[in-house]
Each structure stands twice: as structure tokens, then as C-alpha cells.
Design a protein around this motif. Sequence first.
Motif, PDB file in Angstrom:
ATOM      1  N   ARG A  49      -0.386  -5.233   9.186  1.00 12.52           N
ATOM      2  CA  ARG A  49      -1.243  -5.557   8.065  1.00 12.52           C
ATOM      3  C   ARG A  49      -1.627  -6.935   8.862  1.00 12.52           C
ATOM      4  O   ARG A  49      -1.648  -7.755   9.117  1.00 12.52           O
ATOM      5  CB  ARG A  49      -0.604  -6.232   6.784  1.00 12.52           C
ATOM      6  N   ASN A  51     -10.405   5.471   1.935  1.00 12.15           N
ATOM      7  CA  ASN A  51      -9.104   4.690   1.770  1.00 12.15           C
ATOM      8  C   ASN A  51      -7.873   5.731   2.756  1.00 12.15           C
ATOM      9  O   ASN A  51      -7.743   6.202   2.196  1.00 12.15           O
ATOM     10  CB  ASN A  51      -8.728   4.122   0.420  1.00 12.15           C
ATOM     11  N   TYR A  89       4.359   0.100   6.714  1.00 16.17           N
ATOM     12  CA  TYR A  89       4.432   0.731   5.022  1.00 16.17           C
ATOM     13  C   TYR A  89       4.164   2.188   5.099  1.00 16.17           C
ATOM     14  O   TYR A  89       3.825   2.437   6.480  1.00 16.17           O
ATOM     15  CB  TYR A  89       3.330   0.531   4.397  1.00 16.17           C
ATOM     16  N   VAL A 132       1.043  -1.194   0.271  1.00 19.59           N
ATOM     17  CA  VAL A 132      -0.203   0.122  -0.056  1.00 19.59           C
ATOM     18  C   VAL A 132       1.358   1.204  -0.178  1.00 19.59           C
ATOM     19  O   VAL A 132       2.019   1.240   0.254  1.00 19.59           O
ATOM     20  CB  VAL A 132      -0.771   0.019   1.249  1.00 19.59           C
ATOM     21  N   GLN A 133      -0.067   2.535  -0.713  1.00 23.43           N
ATOM     22  CA  GLN A 133       1.039   3.958  -0.847  1.00 23.43           C
ATOM     23  C   GLN A 133       0.796   4.517  -0.343  1.00 23.43           C
ATOM     24  O   GLN A 133      -0.822   4.229  -0.313  1.00 23.43           O
ATOM     25  CB  GLN A 133       1.411   4.004  -2.249  1.00 23.43           C
ATOM     26  N   ALA A 177      -4.429   6.290   1.184  1.00 25.53           N
ATOM     27  CA  ALA A 177      -3.572   4.774   0.874  1.00 25.53           C
ATOM     28  C   ALA A 177      -3.550   4.572  -0.920  1.00 25.53           C
ATOM     29  O   ALA A 177      -5.522   4.610  -1.277  1.00 25.53           O
ATOM     30  CB  ALA A 177      -4.300   4.857   2.228  1.00 25.53           C
ATOM     31  N   SER A 178      -3.126   4.239  -1.129  1.00 25.39           N
ATOM     32  CA  SER A 178      -3.458   2.995  -2.526  1.00 25.39           C
ATOM     33  C   SER A 178      -3.538   2.146  -2.393  1.00 25.39           C
ATOM     34  O   SER A 178      -3.656   1.303  -1.214  1.00 25.39           O
ATOM     35  CB  SER A 178      -2.718   3.658  -3.243  1.00 25.39           C
ATOM     36  N   GLY A 179      -4.528   1.084  -3.366  1.00 30.41           N
ATOM     37  CA  GLY A 179      -4.724   0.100  -3.531  1.00 30.41           C
ATOM     38  C   GLY A 179      -6.322  -0.413  -2.486  1.00 30.41           C
ATOM     39  O   GLY A 179      -6.910   0.737  -2.376  1.00 30.41           O
ATOM     40  N   ARG A 180      -6.749  -1.266  -2.883  1.00 35.12           N
ATOM     41  CA  ARG A 180      -8.804  -1.917  -1.977  1.00 35.12           C
ATOM     42  C   ARG A 180      -8.219  -2.285  -1.281  1.00 35.12           C
ATOM     43  O   ARG A 180      -9.137  -3.357  -0.877  1.00 35.12           O
ATOM     44  CB  ARG A 180      -9.116  -2.738  -3.332  1.00 35.12           C
ATOM     45  N   THR A 181      -7.439  -2.262  -0.514  1.00 40.03           N
ATOM     46  CA  THR A 181      -6.783  -3.665   0.960  1.00 40.03           C
ATOM     47  C   THR A 181      -6.638  -2.386   1.802  1.00 40.03           C
ATOM     48  O   THR A 181      -6.577  -3.111   3.156  1.00 40.03           O
ATOM     49  CB  THR A 181      -6.332  -4.275   0.890  1.00 40.03           C
ATOM     50  N   PHE A 182      -7.202  -1.487   1.923  1.00 39.18           N
ATOM     51  CA  PHE A 182      -6.923  -0.500   2.600  1.00 39.18           C
ATOM     52  C   PHE A 182      -8.190  -1.039   4.042  1.00 39.18           C
ATOM     53  O   PHE A 182      -7.009  -0.607   5.386  1.00 39.18           O
ATOM     54  CB  PHE A 182      -7.665   1.193   2.855  1.00 39.18           C
ATOM     55  N   TYR A 186      -5.802  -2.705   6.933  1.00 38.65           N
ATOM     56  CA  TYR A 186      -4.663  -2.169   7.483  1.00 38.65           C
ATOM     57  C   TYR A 186      -4.846  -0.779   8.881  1.00 38.65           C
ATOM     58  O   TYR A 186      -5.830  -0.642   9.104  1.00 38.65           O
ATOM     59  CB  TYR A 186      -4.045  -1.340   6.942  1.00 38.65           C
TER      60      TYR A 186
END
Length: 123
Positions: free
Chosen positions: A99, A76, A112, A1-2, A23-28, A31
Motif C-alpha cells: 500500500r 482491478n 498481501y 485486499v485479496q 484483486a478484490s476491493g475498491r482500492t486496487f 497498491y
Amino acid sequence: VQLQASGGGLVQTGKSLRLSCAASGRTFSSYAMGWFRQGPGKEREFVGAISRGGGSTEYAHFAKGRFTISRDNAKNTVYLQMNNLKPEDTAVYYCAARRVINTASLPKEYDYWGQGTLVTVSS
């Protein structure tokens, strides 16, 4: 994740500021998120953290009663609302992600990191 922190700036003592960390991505929502800060000539220190579902938070002693962490998993984004700011709050503020479900207060427990945003509180 960024992670991308924003919202820092120059404020006067007693004022408020809200920091955001996108946050980038679909799994925020997978975390837990934390906020840390590093003042001039100081070690990086824990500010607060929020569990991945948002139901649990923890704060450093100096943040209790003044700072509030929240998150919007649909956007996110995690936030750090800072009220009654003091000159000693001057620092670069970083957001971090780990995570797992629960919060943590040590930098090494985060996987991250964002780039940081500078908060300057004038007296």
C-alpha cells in the motif's frame, strides 16, 4: 485486499504466457503490485513490479526484455506477460500488493499475497 492469480500452465520453451492477478476491493489503485516466483527447491525471488499508477516498473535481471508487467486499475487486475519462456522459468508465480506508490523487490515489503499459479516450461 485479496489477490487471485491465474493463467499458469504447461508451455514449451520459447512460447509465451500471460498471468493475471485479480484483486478484490475498491482500492486496487492504492497498491503497488509485484510478481514473485518460487522454483522447485529455491527461494522466492522477485520478478518485477509496477507502481500503483502504472507509470513505473522494475524487473529482475532475468525478466528484462522478456517479461512485461502492466495493470488495468479499472479492472482491478495486474498482468505479467512472459515471452520466450525457458525451462528455468518453471515456478509457482505469486502476485503481491503493497500500500504505497512505488515498487519494491523484497517479499517482506509486500503486505498481501495471492495463492500462486504454476508455470511449467518444457524443454
